[in-house]
Design a protein around this motif. Structure first.
Motif, PDB file in Angstrom:
ATOM      1  N   HIS A 115       0.811  -1.230   0.000  1.00 53.60           N
ATOM      2  CA  HIS A 115       0.000   0.000   0.000  1.00 53.60           C
ATOM      3  C   HIS A 115       0.836   1.269   0.000  1.00 53.60           C
ATOM      4  CE1 HIS A 115      -0.361   1.192   4.584  1.00 53.60           C
ATOM      5  NE2 HIS A 115       0.870   0.884   4.271  1.00 53.60           N
ATOM      6  N   TRP A 116       2.142   1.187  -0.231  1.00 55.08           N
ATOM      7  CA  TRP A 116       2.978   2.377  -0.111  1.00 55.08           C
ATOM      8  C   TRP A 116       2.812   3.292  -1.318  1.00 55.08           C
ATOM      9  CZ3 TRP A 116       8.800   2.452  -1.524  1.00 55.08           C
ATOM     10  CH2 TRP A 116       9.040   1.727  -2.675  1.00 55.08           C
ATOM     11  N   GLN A 117       3.343   4.518  -1.151  1.00 56.37           N
ATOM     12  CA  GLN A 117       3.268   5.509  -2.223  1.00 56.37           C
ATOM     13  C   GLN A 117       4.314   5.254  -3.302  1.00 56.37           C
ATOM     14  OE1 GLN A 117       1.759   7.767  -4.399  1.00 56.37           O
ATOM     15  NE2 GLN A 117       0.990   8.655  -2.505  1.00 56.37           N
ATOM     16  N   GLY A 118       5.466   4.660  -2.921  1.00 60.12           N
ATOM     17  CA  GLY A 118       6.483   4.308  -3.910  1.00 60.12           C
ATOM     18  C   GLY A 118       7.561   5.357  -4.110  1.00 60.12           C
ATOM     19  N   MET A 119       7.691   6.324  -3.190  1.00 61.67           N
ATOM     20  CA  MET A 119       8.716   7.365  -3.330  1.00 61.67           C
ATOM     21  C   MET A 119      10.031   6.872  -2.716  1.00 61.67           C
ATOM     22  SD  MET A 119       6.200  10.472  -2.246  1.00 61.67           S
ATOM     23  CE  MET A 119       7.362  11.805  -2.542  1.00 61.67           C
ATOM     24  N   ALA A 148      26.426   3.930  -0.306  1.00 60.98           N
ATOM     25  CA  ALA A 148      26.211   4.377  -1.691  1.00 60.98           C
ATOM     26  C   ALA A 148      26.125   3.222  -2.696  1.00 60.98           C
ATOM     27  CB  ALA A 148      27.283   5.376  -2.087  1.00 60.98           C
ATOM     28  N   PRO A 149      27.056   2.248  -2.677  1.00 60.26           N
ATOM     29  CA  PRO A 149      26.926   1.153  -3.655  1.00 60.26           C
ATOM     30  C   PRO A 149      25.680   0.307  -3.456  1.00 60.26           C
ATOM     31  CG  PRO A 149      28.733   0.730  -2.120  1.00 60.26           C
ATOM     32  CD  PRO A 149      28.296   2.137  -1.896  1.00 60.26           C
ATOM     33  N   TYR A 150      25.228   0.211  -2.219  1.00 62.12           N
ATOM     34  CA  TYR A 150      23.992  -0.538  -1.953  1.00 62.12           C
ATOM     35  C   TYR A 150      22.760   0.257  -2.389  1.00 62.12           C
ATOM     36  CZ  TYR A 150      26.805  -3.920   0.571  1.00 62.12           C
ATOM     37  OH  TYR A 150      27.730  -4.884   0.891  1.00 62.12           O
ATOM     38  N   TYR A 151      22.838   1.589  -2.284  1.00 64.09           N
ATOM     39  CA  TYR A 151      21.738   2.397  -2.824  1.00 64.09           C
ATOM     40  C   TYR A 151      21.593   2.131  -4.333  1.00 64.09           C
ATOM     41  CZ  TYR A 151      20.646   5.561   1.120  1.00 64.09           C
ATOM     42  OH  TYR A 151      20.210   6.103   2.314  1.00 64.09           O
ATOM     43  N   ALA A 152      22.714   2.087  -5.037  1.00 67.17           N
ATOM     44  CA  ALA A 152      22.656   1.858  -6.493  1.00 67.17           C
ATOM     45  C   ALA A 152      22.052   0.485  -6.794  1.00 67.17           C
ATOM     46  CB  ALA A 152      24.054   1.982  -7.088  1.00 67.17           C
ATOM     47  N   ARG A 153      22.472  -0.525  -6.013  1.00 68.09           N
ATOM     48  CA  ARG A 153      21.890  -1.866  -6.205  1.00 68.09           C
ATOM     49  C   ARG A 153      20.399  -1.863  -5.893  1.00 68.09           C
ATOM     50  NH1 ARG A 153      25.319  -6.203  -2.890  1.00 68.09           N
ATOM     51  NH2 ARG A 153      23.366  -7.377  -3.237  1.00 68.09           N
ATOM     52  N   ALA A 154      20.012  -1.176  -4.835  1.00 68.36           N
ATOM     53  CA  ALA A 154      18.600  -1.130  -4.449  1.00 68.36           C
ATOM     54  C   ALA A 154      17.761  -0.461  -5.534  1.00 68.36           C
ATOM     55  CB  ALA A 154      18.444  -0.397  -3.119  1.00 68.36           C
ATOM     56  N   GLU A 155      18.286   0.582  -6.156  1.00 73.15           N
ATOM     57  CA  GLU A 155      17.546   1.256  -7.235  1.00 73.15           C
ATOM     58  C   GLU A 155      17.329   0.317  -8.413  1.00 73.15           C
ATOM     59  OE1 GLU A 155      19.061   5.816  -6.226  1.00 73.15           O
ATOM     60  OE2 GLU A 155      20.071   4.640  -7.788  1.00 73.15           O
ATOM     61  N   ARG A 156      18.308  -0.526  -8.689  1.00 75.28           N
ATOM     62  CA  ARG A 156      18.134  -1.491  -9.786  1.00 75.28           C
ATOM     63  C   ARG A 156      17.148  -2.586  -9.393  1.00 75.28           C
ATOM     64  NH1 ARG A 156      23.799  -0.728  -9.981  1.00 75.28           N
ATOM     65  NH2 ARG A 156      24.212  -2.728  -8.949  1.00 75.28           N
ATOM     66  N   GLU A 157      17.224  -3.039  -8.149  1.00 74.59           N
ATOM     67  CA  GLU A 157      16.340  -4.129  -7.715  1.00 74.59           C
ATOM     68  C   GLU A 157      14.876  -3.685  -7.712  1.00 74.59           C
ATOM     69  OE1 GLU A 157      17.023  -7.210  -7.025  1.00 74.59           O
ATOM     70  OE2 GLU A 157      19.157  -7.339  -6.580  1.00 74.59           O
ATOM     71  N   LEU A 158      14.620  -2.503  -7.156  1.00 76.56           N
ATOM     72  CA  LEU A 158      13.242  -2.038  -7.066  1.00 76.56           C
ATOM     73  C   LEU A 158      12.732  -1.527  -8.411  1.00 76.56           C
ATOM     74  CD1 LEU A 158      13.912  -2.301  -4.046  1.00 76.56           C
ATOM     75  CD2 LEU A 158      12.741  -0.133  -3.650  1.00 76.56           C
ATOM     76  N   GLY A 159      13.657  -1.000  -9.225  1.00 79.04           N
ATOM     77  CA  GLY A 159      13.264  -0.341 -10.461  1.00 79.04           C
ATOM     78  C   GLY A 159      12.836   1.084 -10.170  1.00 79.04           C
ATOM     79  N   MET A 534      13.662  11.930   4.502  1.00 84.14           N
ATOM     80  CA  MET A 534      13.385  11.254   3.238  1.00 84.14           C
ATOM     81  C   MET A 534      12.575   9.982   3.494  1.00 84.14           C
ATOM     82  SD  MET A 534      14.776  13.092   0.894  1.00 84.14           S
ATOM     83  CE  MET A 534      16.112  14.270   0.590  1.00 84.14           C
ATOM     84  N   ASN A 535      11.712   9.636   2.563  1.00 87.29           N
ATOM     85  CA  ASN A 535      10.979   8.366   2.663  1.00 87.29           C
ATOM     86  C   ASN A 535      11.999   7.242   2.839  1.00 87.29           C
ATOM     87  OD1 ASN A 535       9.658  10.458   0.995  1.00 87.29           O
ATOM     88  ND2 ASN A 535       7.919   9.076   1.103  1.00 87.29           N
ATOM     89  N   PRO A 536      11.769   6.292   3.758  1.00 93.53           N
ATOM     90  CA  PRO A 536      12.844   5.404   4.194  1.00 93.53           C
ATOM     91  C   PRO A 536      13.061   4.123   3.382  1.00 93.53           C
ATOM     92  CG  PRO A 536      10.913   5.065   5.562  1.00 93.53           C
ATOM     93  CD  PRO A 536      10.557   6.179   4.605  1.00 93.53           C
ATOM     94  N   THR A 537      12.155   3.777   2.458  1.00 98.17           N
ATOM     95  CA  THR A 537      12.205   2.414   1.906  1.00 98.17           C
ATOM     96  C   THR A 537      13.472   2.139   1.099  1.00 98.17           C
ATOM     97  OG1 THR A 537       9.798   2.321   1.900  1.00 98.17           O
ATOM     98  CG2 THR A 537      10.941   0.711   0.542  1.00 98.17           C
ATOM     99  N   LEU A 538      13.989   3.126   0.373  1.00 97.79           N
ATOM    100  CA  LEU A 538      15.220   2.857  -0.381  1.00 97.79           C
ATOM    101  C   LEU A 538      16.374   2.559   0.581  1.00 97.79           C
ATOM    102  CD1 LEU A 538      16.315   2.745  -3.323  1.00 97.79           C
ATOM    103  CD2 LEU A 538      17.239   5.040  -2.913  1.00 97.79           C
ATOM    104  N   THR A 539      16.428   3.262   1.704  1.00103.74           N
ATOM    105  CA  THR A 539      17.477   2.982   2.696  1.00103.74           C
ATOM    106  C   THR A 539      17.258   1.615   3.333  1.00103.74           C
ATOM    107  OG1 THR A 539      17.713   5.357   3.131  1.00103.74           O
ATOM    108  CG2 THR A 539      18.600   3.850   4.784  1.00103.74           C
ATOM    109  N   ILE A 540      15.988   1.256   3.596  1.00104.70           N
ATOM    110  CA  ILE A 540      15.697  -0.090   4.100  1.00104.70           C
ATOM    111  C   ILE A 540      16.210  -1.140   3.112  1.00104.70           C
ATOM    112  CG2 ILE A 540      13.828  -1.717   4.623  1.00104.70           C
ATOM    113  CD1 ILE A 540      12.150   0.725   5.522  1.00104.70           C
ATOM    114  N   ALA A 541      15.938  -0.929   1.824  1.00105.69           N
ATOM    115  CA  ALA A 541      16.366  -1.895   0.802  1.00105.69           C
ATOM    116  C   ALA A 541      17.890  -1.978   0.722  1.00105.69           C
ATOM    117  CB  ALA A 541      15.780  -1.500  -0.553  1.00105.69           C
TER     118      ALA A 541
END
Length: 555
Positions: A115-119, A148-159, A534-541
């Motif tokens: 149900h998240w907003q996706g930001m 930082a490298p995990y943020y980049a991986r998370a962006e690819r994983e989530l799309g 900032m919305n936390p989900t990217l950091t969680i990922a």
């Protein structure tokens, strides 16, 4: 693959097509929770050939149900489309402010990403060093460069769809996986006013497809992203649950973990004890455990797992499990413009402003600065249309043509801004056990003790000041404000199992392994030391991917 009594094809193995929720044999890793953190840990380890079982308290929701859920969500009084509430999800809120917990979470395969907003945004370098740079809160034991490298991986994983157009963003090495969504029509109305005031607008990172990606189609504009995306363009953790299962992991739904049991030494977890709908309890044994139940249920599970050796709960020798609960607070201003705004034609936010994040007191050529001690502000240009015609009609006293005239006059010219501000970590804000009330399994429910500090209130006032300046410059008749007295949470649970280097001042170390238990990690926003804005989900990922690497190294 699992060698236990459970089927190798997940929960559907067994007799008569019924779900088989019996435990597998002793596996490499037991993950508790199938939200973004748990799903990413499970998928990452399963890809590497690890034997993984995921235990999820909620049920699987069939994607074929999404259209029906969407139809319910747009009807007034439709209730939770994700079945939250009742004895299973009971809680109390004895703090200074009531916390609406069940509006903030989903129990089901995919967790709250259903149900998240996706930001999705990265925290700034400043967020990891609040004590050093501002003299408030505490520093994280890791810095932005570590993540930082995990943020980049998370962006690819989530799309993630985004653009490198935010002049205030932290450094990054490459582009986003997908192009950003174009600014909405509403954003174009804000643009001239912001230009005159010296306020920068830029795109928003969104975990929804702006083009076909990872086997899912692009957004088709249902506009009901929260609470439900019928098209599948918005990321949910179901993506990685499916990948984990395809790689051999077993995901057991409706398997509510009651407690973790440790060995004789008290230094390792041996089993997760879970209850199934048939009333049975089972023990899932594993070499490693990753608790990924979010910022409320994770500390609750640790507290419920108290034993003679750990009378205050597992991983709680510091006494800090459940402490330093944080959320983001919402600030908003809105009103009417003397022209159609076409708001709500896009169901999500396409433009933001991070100009007041690292330096919230800064002046622009049109907005005065302030010397007050305030925290970070993330400004949002909302695609908000005000109450729907149905909601207005249900509350109106007119009928027929008179009602139609009222609706035509009142709908279509609303416009609004929002903002998120973070709150300081405070020891008295906490998730505890309320032993006066129990859930459907007889366990004490979570009790949310929550209040808002004065610095956070000043930050909300500063956000309102900036919002009013922009809307006034735009010529908006301001009709409502969400300020310090009527603010509410953004439903981002953080800080209840904080990380740190000192076992007396934290629950997990910098790898997110608990100080007290050698084989137990926590993947959750509960490990956040500070909240940022900032919305936390990217950091969680990003943290979950890092946890998976550390767990894998120990196997």
């Amino acid at each position: 693959m699992s060698d236990g009594s459970g089927g190798s094809d997940g929960t559907r193995a067994g007799t008569g097509g019924e779900a088989d929720r019996r435990p597998s044999g002793r596996v490499d890793v037991c993950v508790i929770g199938s939200g973004p953190a748990g799903a990413l840990v499970a998928a990452t380890l399963a890809r590497r050939g690890r034997d993984v079982v995921v235990l999820e308290a909620g049920r699987r929701f069939d994607p074929a149900e999404r259209l029906r859920q969407m139809e319910r969500s747009i009807r007034p009084g439709g209730g939770s489309v994700w079945e939250m509430g009742g004895a299973r999800d009971a809680f109390t809120s004895p703090g200074e402010r009531r916390y609406p917990l069940n509006a903030a979470r989903v129990k089901g395969v995919g967790g709250s990403t259903l149900h998240w907003q996706g930001m999705v945004m990265r925290l700034h370098e400043l967020d990891f060093e609040r004590r050093t740079r501002e003299g408030v809160a505490d520093d994280w034991p890791i810095g932005y460069d570590d993540l930082a490298p995990y943020y980049a991986r998370a962006e690819r994983e989530l799309g993630v769809a985004g653009a490198v157009d935010d002049p205030f963003a932290p450094p990054r090495d490459g582009p986003f996986p997908m192009p950003a969504f174009p600014p909405s029509y509403g954003d174009s109305l804000f643009a001239d006013a912001c230009e005159r005031l010296g306020v920068a607008m830029h795109s928003v990172g969104n975990a929804r497809n702006s083009e076909a990606y990872d086997g899912r189609g692009p957004c088709v504009g249902y506009g009901t992203c929260k609470p439900v995306c019928p098209s599948g363009a918005k990321y949910t953790a179901e993506v990685h649950v499916a990948e984990a299962e395809a790689e051999g992991a077993r995901v057991v739904d409706r398997a509510a973990v009651q407690r973790l049991e440790h060995g004789d030494s008290g230094e390792v977890v041996e089993a997760a004890v879970y209850a199934t709908p048939d009333g049975e309890e089972h023990r899932q044994e594993a070499r490693r455990f990753v608790v990924a139940c979010g910022g409320v249920e994770t500390p609750r599970l640790l507290l419920l797992s108290a034993s003679d050796r750990h009378p205050d709960g597992l991983a709680n020798s510091s006494g800090l499990v459940g402490r330093y609960f944080m959320d983001h607070l919402f600030a908003g201003v809105g009103g009417r413009l003397d022209e159609p705004t076409r708001q709500n034609h896009v169901g999500f936010i396409t433009s933001e402003c991070h100009q007041f994040y690292d330096d919230p007191g800064r002046a622009t050529r049109g907005i005065p600065g302030t010397d007050a001690d305030v925290g970070s502000i993330k400004l949002e240009f909302l695609n908000y249309a005000g109450p729907s015609p149905v909601e207005m009609a249900l509350g109106a006293e007119e009928w027929g043509d008179d009602l139609l005239s009222v609706l035509r006059e009142a709908y279509g010219n609303e416009i609004a801004m929002g903002a998120l501000v973070g709150q300081l970590p405070r020891r008295e804000n906490r998730v505890a056990l309320d032993r006066s009330r129990t859930d459907d399994h007889g366990n004490p429910v979570p009790a949310i003790h929550w209040r808002i500090d004065d610095r956070t209130k000043r930050t909300i006032e500063r956000a309102n000041e900036i919002q009013r300046a922009i809307l006034s410059e735009l010529g908006v008749e301001i009709t409502w404000t969400v300020g310090p007295e009527n603010t509410g949470p953004a439903f981002h649970h953080m800080g209840t199992t904080r990380m740190g280097t000192d076992p007396e001042e934290s629950v997990v170390d910098s790898t997110l392994r608990t100080h007290d238990l050698d084989n137990c990690w926590i993947a959750s926003s509960g490990v956040f030391v500070t909240s940022g804005a900032m919305n936390p989900t990217l950091t969680i990922a990003a943290l979950a991917l890092r946890v998976a690497d550390h767990v894998d190294e120990t196997l």
